[in-house]
Design a protein around this motif. Structure first.
Motif, PDB file in Angstrom:
ATOM      1  N   GLY A 195     -44.994 103.793 -97.516  1.00 35.03           N
ATOM      2  CA  GLY A 195     -45.446 102.708 -98.380  1.00 35.03           C
ATOM      3  C   GLY A 195     -44.860 102.884 -99.759  1.00 35.03           C
ATOM      4  O   GLY A 195     -44.243 103.909-100.063  1.00 35.03           O
ATOM      5  N   ALA A 232     -47.250  97.978-100.844  1.00 28.44           N
ATOM      6  CA  ALA A 232     -47.096  97.726 -99.411  1.00 28.44           C
ATOM      7  C   ALA A 232     -47.185  99.039 -98.646  1.00 28.44           C
ATOM      8  O   ALA A 232     -46.693 100.071 -99.099  1.00 28.44           O
ATOM      9  CB  ALA A 232     -45.751  97.050 -99.127  1.00 28.44           C
ATOM     10  N   VAL A 233     -47.833  98.979 -97.482  1.00 27.10           N
ATOM     11  CA  VAL A 233     -47.946 100.120 -96.577  1.00 27.10           C
ATOM     12  C   VAL A 233     -47.558  99.631 -95.187  1.00 27.10           C
ATOM     13  O   VAL A 233     -47.950  98.533 -94.774  1.00 27.10           O
ATOM     14  CB  VAL A 233     -49.374 100.689 -96.560  1.00 27.10           C
ATOM     15  N   ARG A 234     -46.763 100.426 -94.475  1.00 23.08           N
ATOM     16  CA  ARG A 234     -46.370 100.050 -93.122  1.00 23.08           C
ATOM     17  C   ARG A 234     -47.595  99.759 -92.266  1.00 23.08           C
ATOM     18  O   ARG A 234     -48.611 100.456 -92.360  1.00 23.08           O
ATOM     19  CB  ARG A 234     -45.537 101.166 -92.489  1.00 23.08           C
ATOM     20  N   GLU A 235     -47.490  98.728 -91.441  1.00 21.24           N
ATOM     21  CA  GLU A 235     -48.652  98.220 -90.718  1.00 21.24           C
ATOM     22  C   GLU A 235     -49.350  99.305 -89.903  1.00 21.24           C
ATOM     23  O   GLU A 235     -50.586  99.402 -89.886  1.00 21.24           O
ATOM     24  CB  GLU A 235     -48.229  97.064 -89.811  1.00 21.24           C
ATOM     25  N   GLN A 283     -51.656 101.615 -92.080  1.00 15.99           N
ATOM     26  CA  GLN A 283     -52.676 101.048 -92.952  1.00 15.99           C
ATOM     27  C   GLN A 283     -54.057 101.597 -92.620  1.00 15.99           C
ATOM     28  O   GLN A 283     -54.290 102.161 -91.564  1.00 15.99           O
ATOM     29  CB  GLN A 283     -52.653  99.518 -92.852  1.00 15.99           C
ATOM     30  N   ASN A 284     -54.980 101.462 -93.614  1.00 20.75           N
ATOM     31  CA  ASN A 284     -56.372 101.928 -93.479  1.00 20.75           C
ATOM     32  C   ASN A 284     -56.470 103.447 -93.350  1.00 20.75           C
ATOM     33  O   ASN A 284     -57.410 103.964 -92.745  1.00 20.75           O
ATOM     34  CB  ASN A 284     -57.055 101.250 -92.280  1.00 20.75           C
ATOM     35  N   GLN A 285     -55.499 104.156 -93.946  1.00 19.47           N
ATOM     36  CA  GLN A 285     -55.540 105.613 -93.948  1.00 19.47           C
ATOM     37  C   GLN A 285     -55.565 106.179 -95.370  1.00 19.47           C
ATOM     38  O   GLN A 285     -55.383 107.373 -95.572  1.00 19.47           O
ATOM     39  CB  GLN A 285     -54.336 106.179 -93.186  1.00 19.47           C
ATOM     40  N   GLY A 311     -52.521 103.384 -99.516  1.00 21.05           N
ATOM     41  CA  GLY A 311     -52.478 102.432-100.624  1.00 21.05           C
ATOM     42  C   GLY A 311     -53.274 102.918-101.816  1.00 21.05           C
ATOM     43  O   GLY A 311     -52.817 102.809-102.969  1.00 21.05           O
ATOM     44  N   LYS A 333     -60.697  92.333 -98.334  1.00 22.80           N
ATOM     45  CA  LYS A 333     -60.234  93.716 -98.145  1.00 22.80           C
ATOM     46  C   LYS A 333     -59.569  94.231 -99.421  1.00 22.80           C
ATOM     47  O   LYS A 333     -59.815  95.368 -99.864  1.00 22.80           O
ATOM     48  CB  LYS A 333     -59.257  93.783 -96.970  1.00 22.80           C
ATOM     49  N   ASN A 334     -58.726  93.400-100.036  1.00 17.48           N
ATOM     50  CA  ASN A 334     -58.090  93.792-101.284  1.00 17.48           C
ATOM     51  C   ASN A 334     -59.118  93.892-102.412  1.00 17.48           C
ATOM     52  O   ASN A 334     -59.041  94.778-103.269  1.00 17.48           O
ATOM     53  CB  ASN A 334     -57.007  92.782-101.665  1.00 17.48           C
TER      54      ASN A 334
END
Length: 237
Positions: free
Chosen positions: A12, A33-36, A39-41, A44, A73-74
Motif C-alpha cells: 500500500g 491505497a492498500v491492495r485489496e 485490506q482490513n489488516q 492503512g 468505513k473510511n
C-alpha cells in the motif's frame, strides 16, 4: 510512503504534498491505497501514522485529506481510530462524476479531515469519556424510515435543532444501497449535504462516528455522525 511486504512487494502507499489553506502551510494527503487482498489488516492505519510522523519531522502543523461522508468505513478509520475533526463540507469537489465505479451516481461531495500535529509524541489511544448510550440519546437531525425490509431512507431534516450535540444518521452500506436503489442513495446525499452545510456554518463540527452496537460488523448496527459545537468534544486522552 509505502508499506513493504515480507516478499518485497508494495502492499500500500500514502501520497501527500505541501499545500496552503487559510494562509497556513500544511501537508495534504491526496491518496491512500492498500491492495485489496491486504485490506482490513491495519496497513492503512499504519501508513497514516507514518505520514503523521514524517509531517511532524518536517515541521508541519496539520495534515488534511478528504473523504466521502457516506463511506462509513473510511469515517470510522478517520474519526474513531485516528481522531480527526471535520468542519468543512465540499459539494462535488471532483465534479459530478468520476471514472471510478465507487464514486458513480452520487457526485463527489467530501468532508475535509483535519489532523492537528502535536509537538509531543503521537498517542494512538483515543479515549472518549462520553458513554455511547448518552451520545445516542442526543437529538437526531434526520428522521429515517425502513423500506423494503432492511434499507433506511431519510426524511426531511429538522434544521431547527440546536443542542450542543446532535446526531446525523447515515446508511451503513451506501454501495449496497446504491445498487438496490440509486434514488434513495441520492436522497441520502442531498439530505446530508443540507444538514452539514447548515450546521458547519453555525459553528458545529463532526468529532466521531457512533456505531449503535458493540461491533461495527454487526448487520443490525446503525451509524450516526456526532455533531458538536466546536470545543465541546468529549475529553480525549
Amino acid at each position: 510512503l509505502g508499506a513493504r511486504m515480507s516478499d518485497g512487494s508494495l502492499g500500500g502507499f500514502a501520497f501527500s504534498f505541501p499545500a496552503i489553506w487559510k494562509d497556513q502551510i500544511h501537508q495534504h494527503s491526496h491518496m491512500l491505497a492498500v491492495r485489496e487482498e491486504l485490506q482490513n489488516q491495519g496497513i492503512g492505519l499504519a501508513l497514516k501514522f507514518a505520514q503523521y510522523k514524517e509531517a511532524r519531522l518536517q515541521g508541519f502543523q496539520m495534515l488534511t485529506w478528504t473523504f466521502d461522508p457516506l463511506e462509513t468505513k473510511n469515517a470510522h478509520l478517520n474519526l474513531n481510530k485516528i481522531g480527526v475533526v471535520v468542519k468543512h463540507y465540499y459539494i462535488n469537489l471532483y465534479g459530478e462524476q468520476t471514472s471510478s465505479e465507487l464514486h458513480s451516481g452520487l457526485g463527489t461531495d467530501r468532508f475535509l479531515a483535519e489532523w492537528i500535529i502535536e509537538k509531543d509524541n503521537l498517542s494512538t489511544n483515543i479515549c472518549f469519556q462520553l458513554e455511547l448510550d448518552e451520545m445516542l440519546s442526543c437529538p437526531q437531525v434526520i428522521p429515517t424510515r425502513v423500506f423494503e425490509h432492511k434499507w433506511l431512507a431519510p426524511d426531511t431534516p429538522n434544521l431547527t435543532e440546536m443542542a450542543p450535540r446532535l446526531l446525523v444518521e447515515v446508511p451503513k452500506d451506501i454501495q449496497g444501497l446504491k445498487r438496490h436503489s440509486l434514488k434513495v442513495a441520492m436522497d441520502w446525499r442531498l439530505q446530508i449535504r443540507t444538514v452539514f452545510t447548515h450546521y458547519f456554518s453555525r459553528g458545529y463540527q463532526v468529532s466521531r462516528l457512533l456505531i449503535s452496537s458493540a461491533h461495527e460488523k454487526d448487520n443490525n448496527s446503525r451509524m450516526f455522525y456526532l455533531l458538536e459545537v466546536k470545543g465541546k468534544r468529549g475529553s480525549v486522552s
